[in-house]
Design a protein around this motif. Structure first.
Motif, PDB file in Angstrom:
ATOM      1  N   CYS A 113       0.567   0.698   8.659  1.00  0.00           N
ATOM      2  CA  CYS A 113      -0.383   1.371   9.551  1.00  0.00           C
ATOM      3  C   CYS A 113       0.146   1.460  10.977  1.00  0.00           C
ATOM      4  CB  CYS A 113      -1.720   0.637   9.554  1.00  0.00           C
ATOM      5  SG  CYS A 113      -2.513   0.551   7.928  1.00  0.00           S
TER       6      CYS A 113
ATOM      7  N   SER B 164       0.225   8.142   4.338  1.00  0.00           N
ATOM      8  CA  SER B 164       1.244   7.119   4.077  1.00  0.00           C
ATOM      9  C   SER B 164       1.926   7.291   2.734  1.00  0.00           C
ATOM     10  CB  SER B 164       0.612   5.720   4.156  1.00  0.00           C
ATOM     11  OG  SER B 164       0.141   5.453   5.446  1.00  0.00           O
TER      12      SER B 164
ATOM     13  N   ILE C 210       0.840  -1.191   0.000  1.00  0.00           N
ATOM     14  CA  ILE C 210       0.000   0.000   0.000  1.00  0.00           C
ATOM     15  C   ILE C 210       0.877   1.245   0.000  1.00  0.00           C
ATOM     16  CG2 ILE C 210      -1.703   1.312   1.328  1.00  0.00           C
ATOM     17  CD1 ILE C 210      -2.742  -1.384   2.387  1.00  0.00           C
ATOM     18  N   SER C 211       1.965   1.222   0.750  1.00  0.00           N
ATOM     19  CA  SER C 211       2.904   2.339   0.805  1.00  0.00           C
ATOM     20  C   SER C 211       4.324   1.808   0.809  1.00  0.00           C
ATOM     21  CB  SER C 211       2.660   3.173   2.069  1.00  0.00           C
ATOM     22  OG  SER C 211       3.713   4.102   2.274  1.00  0.00           O
TER      23      SER C 211
ATOM     24  N   ALA D  65      -4.113   6.063   3.648  1.00  0.00           N
ATOM     25  CA  ALA D  65      -3.298   5.280   2.719  1.00  0.00           C
ATOM     26  C   ALA D  65      -2.653   6.157   1.644  1.00  0.00           C
ATOM     27  CB  ALA D  65      -4.148   4.196   2.066  1.00  0.00           C
TER      28      ALA D  65
END
Length: 322
Positions: free
Chosen positions: A72, A151, A66-67, A147
Motif C-alpha cells: 500500500c 495492486s 496481498i500483491s 488490492a
C-alpha cells in the motif's frame, strides 16, 4: 508498537477528542467502516498488511501476500501530507514533503482516510469504470478495489479487512488536527448547544471530506510543454521524493531512475515522444496492466501534481545536462 485511542467525553469539545466521536455527538452516524476500540493485535496486523503486504494471521504462521507487485505504501503515505487541510495546494504539499522527507505520491494519504466520506472520486471513473460505483461510497470496497485492480493482487479475507481498518482508525483525525484556535473551539461549543447541524458544518469546513481527482490533459506540444517556466529546485524534490520512490534498484518498477547522466539523457530524449517513456504521458496518463506485465503506474491527477510541477521536473532533468 503502541496505539492510543482517545474516548469521547460528553463534556465540551476539546482538541484531544476524535473527530468521528465529536461528529457523532452532533448527530452524524458512525460510518459503515467504523470500529470501536480496535484491538491492538488487529492494529499491528493492519500495520503489517499496509507496510509489508502480509502478516501473521489469527490462525497460522504467515499470510499470503496481498500483491506480488506492490504494498500500500508504494502509492500512499500514512502521515499527514498537507499543512492546510481545507484546500488542494500542490506547492504547499510538495514543500511539506520536502520539509518532512515524505514521498510525493499519486495516492491520497491513509492519514485521516477513515474520516473521508468518499473515495475514488471524480475522474477515477474514467480509468476504473463501474468499479468506482461501489468504491466511491465505501472505504471497504475502495480497499478491495485497490488490492485487486490497482495492486493486481487478491481480494482480502475478512480478518485482513478488519485488521487494515483497525490500523486506519489508528490514523484518524482528532479535533486538534484541524488547527482550530481556542476561540473557534468555543464557537463550536456554543453552536453545539443550539444548532448541532451548524456546528457539524463548521467543523467540516476545516478539512476536505473527499480528495478531488482531475485527470489532466497533455500539453498541446510536448516539445514546448506547459506554458510556464520550470523551477529545477522543486523538480529535484519531485524526482527524488516521487519518481525514485518506486524507480530504484529492487523497487516496484523495472525502470531504475538514478542520478547518472545516462539516465537524464534518456529522460530528456523521450520527453517529446507519444509514448509512456515521455514524462508527460506517464505522469498524466499513467499506464495499464498488460499481459505478462501486470505492474503498472498510476497517473498523477492534477491535484497530486500540477502542470507547473511537471515543468519543474522537466527543468531539473534538463539542468543535469547543462
Amino acid at each position: 508498537m503502541m496505539f492510543s485511542f482517545t474516548p469521547f467525553s460528553d463534556k465540551e469539545i476539546t482538541h484531544q477528542q476524535n473527530l468521528v466521536d465529536v461528529l457523532k455527538s452532533l448527530g452524524q452516524d458512525y460510518p459503515e467502516h467504523y470500529i470501536e476500540n480496535p484491538d491492538s493485535l488487529d492494529v499491528k496486523r493492519g500495520y503489517d498488511l499496509i507496510h509489508k503486504g502480509k502478516t501473521k494471521p489469527p490462525d497460522g504462521f504467515a499470510s499470503n501476500a496481498i500483491s506480488k507487485f506492490y504494498t500500500c505504501t508504494s502509492c500512499h503515505n500514512v502521515v499527514r501530507e498537507d499543512p492546510d487541510l481545507t484546500v488542494v495546494d500542490q506547492d504547499a504539499r510538495l514543500k511539506y514533503a520536502m520539509q518532512n522527507e515524505l514521498p510525493y505520491l499519486q495516492g491520497t494519504t491513509f492519514w485521516g482516510a477513515v474520516n473521508k466520506e468518499s473515495w475514488y472520486n471524480d475522474d477515477y471513473v474514467l480509468k476504473y469504470g463501474s468499479l468506482v460505483e461501489k468504491a466511491k461510497g465505501s472505504l471497504k470496497e475502495s480497499i478491495n478495489l485497490c488490492a485487486t485492480v490497482c495492486s493486481q493482487g487478491r481480494e482480502l479475507e475478512d480478518w485482513e479487512m478488519k485488521s487494515i481498518l483497525s490500523y486506519l482508525w489508528s490514523l484518524q483525525m482528532k479535533i486538534g488536527d484541524l488547527d482550530l484556535t481556542d476561540k473557534e473551539i468555543d464557537h463550536i461549543n456554543k453552536l453545539a448547544e443550539s444548532d448541532s447541524d451548524s456546528a457539524k458544518a463548521y467543523l467540516k469546513s476545516h478539512y476536505l471530506t473527499k480528495s478531488p481527482a482531475t485527470f489532466a490533459d497533455l500539453p498541446d506540444s510536448k516539445e514546448k510543454g506547459y506554458p510556464m517556466e520550470g523551477r529545477p529546485q522543486f523538480g529535484k524534490a519531485i524526482y527524488e521524493l516521487g519518481c525514485q520512490h518506486c524507480h530504484h534498484a529492487y523497487g516496484e518498477s523495472d525502470l531504475v531512475l538514478d542520478n547518472s547522466i545516462l539516465t537524464f539523457k534518456w529522460l530528456k530524449k523521450h520527453i517529446p515522444e507519444n509514448s509512456k517513456k515521455s514524462i508527460y504521458e506517464i505522469i498524466r496518463n499513467g499506464s495499464y496492466s498488460e499481459l505478462g506485465h501486470k505492474e503498472y503506474m498510476p497517473n498523477y491527477t492534477l491535484e497530486k501534481m500540477s502542470h507547473q510541477q511537471v515543468e519543474d521536473l522537466r527543468a531539473y532533468i534538463e539542468l543535469n545536462l547543462k
